[in-house]
Design an enzyme around this catalytic site. Sequence first.
Site, PDB file in Angstrom:
ATOM      1  N   GLU A  62     -11.061   0.533   6.610  1.00 24.92           N
ATOM      2  CA  GLU A  62     -10.385  -0.060   7.766  1.00 24.92           C
ATOM      3  C   GLU A  62     -11.478  -0.701   8.599  1.00 24.92           C
ATOM      4  OE1 GLU A  62      -7.213  -0.308   8.514  1.00 24.92           O
ATOM      5  OE2 GLU A  62      -6.282   1.136   7.150  1.00 24.92           O
ATOM      6  N   ASN A 117       0.821  -1.217   0.000  1.00 21.57           N
ATOM      7  CA  ASN A 117       0.000   0.000   0.000  1.00 21.57           C
ATOM      8  C   ASN A 117       0.860   1.275   0.000  1.00 21.57           C
ATOM      9  OD1 ASN A 117      -2.634   0.873  -0.322  1.00 21.57           O
ATOM     10  ND2 ASN A 117      -2.925   1.263   1.884  1.00 21.57           N
ATOM     11  N   ARG A 118       2.093   1.152  -0.458  1.00 26.67           N
ATOM     12  CA  ARG A 118       2.958   2.315  -0.679  1.00 26.67           C
ATOM     13  C   ARG A 118       3.658   2.218  -2.038  1.00 26.67           C
ATOM     14  NH1 ARG A 118       0.484   2.832   3.212  1.00 26.67           N
ATOM     15  NH2 ARG A 118       1.030   3.677   5.265  1.00 26.67           N
TER      16      ARG A 118
END
Length: 406
Positions: free
Chosen positions: A373, A245-246
Site C-alpha cells: 500500500e 482483489n477479492r
Amino acid sequence: MVKFSIRFVCIVWLSLFTMSAFAKDRIETYSVFTVNCSGPKQVQILSDANVILMGEDVLIGENQVAVRFGEELSVAAIPLPSKFLRIYRTSISEGVSDGGPNYRTEWLNLDQINAEWETLRATYPWLVSRKSIGTSHEGRTIWAYRVFRPELRDVLTPPKSVLILGNTHAREWMSPSVVLHLGIKLTELLATTDDLLTDQLVDSVGTYFVPVMNPDGYFRSWNGERFWRKNRRNNGGGVFGVDLNRNYEKAWGGAGSSGTTSSDTYRGPSPASEPELQAVRNYALTLRNLIAFVDYHSYAGDILYPWSYTTAPAPPAAVTMFQSVGAPIRSAIIAAGGPTYTLGQGSVVLYLAAGSSKDWFYDRFNVPSYTIEIFGTQFDPPATTITPTQDHSWAGFKAFLDAAIP
Ligand code: 0X9
Ligand code: ZN
C-alpha cells in the site's frame, strides 16, 4: 448602472475562452457523510452499501463515505445513523501539456501510460519486451512487459521471474504511476550500470510488469467516476464491477469480501471469474520459476504479507521469508528519506480480505508475496506527491529485488 465597454467585454470573453481552451480540468463533486457503525452487523451493512468509502475499510465507529453530488438519498437509504460532513471536489486534468505529459509530475491516463511503456520498449528494445496477456470485459488489452538483460546469447527465457502488478484497483492512480517508474528505473539500471544488483539480475532474473491490470476501471476513474475501484463486469440491474482483489481462488468467498453485487468488495460470481484476473493468473503460471510477487496499491504506507483471509499466521518458515524480504524494503525506503512503512500480515495490520492476490501467489508458488500500500493519505493525492513517492518506491524496489533474488 454599470456600463461595460465593448472592448472590456471582449477581453473578458477572450480570456475566458483561452482559459477554457487550455486549462482542461474537470471537476467532480461529492457529498461526504459520516456513517456510524455500532457493531460488526452494521459494518457488514455499510460494506454492502452502494457508497464510496473514503477510508480503506469500514470500521466500528465513525466512517466517512461519499456519494456523487445530487445522490445524497442513497446515504439516507442506509439503515444506519449518518451526518452530512462536507462537499468534496476532486479535479481530473484532461489537458496534455506541451511536449507530452511528464509522468514524474502529472497523472497519466490509460493511453498515456501505455504510450510511456511503449516509449521505454522502443528506447531499449534489447531489454524490454511486451506481450498481450488477455482482454478486459470491455475489450481492452491487458499488457505485460518483461525487463531482462541476457548476457549470454542463448539465455532466451530468464531462469527466474519476478511479477509486479499495477492498478488492481482503478482509483489508486499512484499504483500505475509508481509501477511505470520502477519499470523505467530498472531498465535504465540494466542499460547503464554494472553494480552488484545488476550482476545478480543479469542472466538470471526477468522482471515482469503488468502496469494496468484493470484498464476498464482505470478508464472509468478518468472518465466519469474518479473513485471507481472495481473492474467493469456488468452484474445486471445497472450494477457494475467485481473487486479484483477479492476474486482469487485462494479462500474465495471468505471474510472481508461481499456477495452483494453493488458492494465495492464484491467477490464476483465464482472464483477467478474475471478475465483481467485470469489474464494475470494464467500468465503467472507460464513464468519460469517465479521467485517473488508484489501487487502495488494505494494508499497507506504498508508492506503486507499473507495471510489475508485469516488472522492466523502463515507457517513460521513463511513468516521468516516474508520478513526477510519485507524488512529490507522498509529500511531502504527510510534510508532514502521516505516514510516509515508498516510491515506485517495483511489481515492483522489492515483487515481480513479473502480472495486477494497475495494469498493466491503465496499459496500457489510458496514465494514472498506482498500487497504494498503505497504511502499516502488519499486515493486522489496532489500531483506534487508523485515524484517523492516514485523515488522512495524505487529505493524500496531495489532492496526488494536484492533480497528476493536467492
Ligand atoms: O482492500 C484491499 O484490497 C487492499 N486495500 S485497498 O485500499 N488498496 O483496497 C488491501 C489488501 C491487503 N490485504 C489485507 N488487508 N489482508
Ligand atoms: Zn487497492
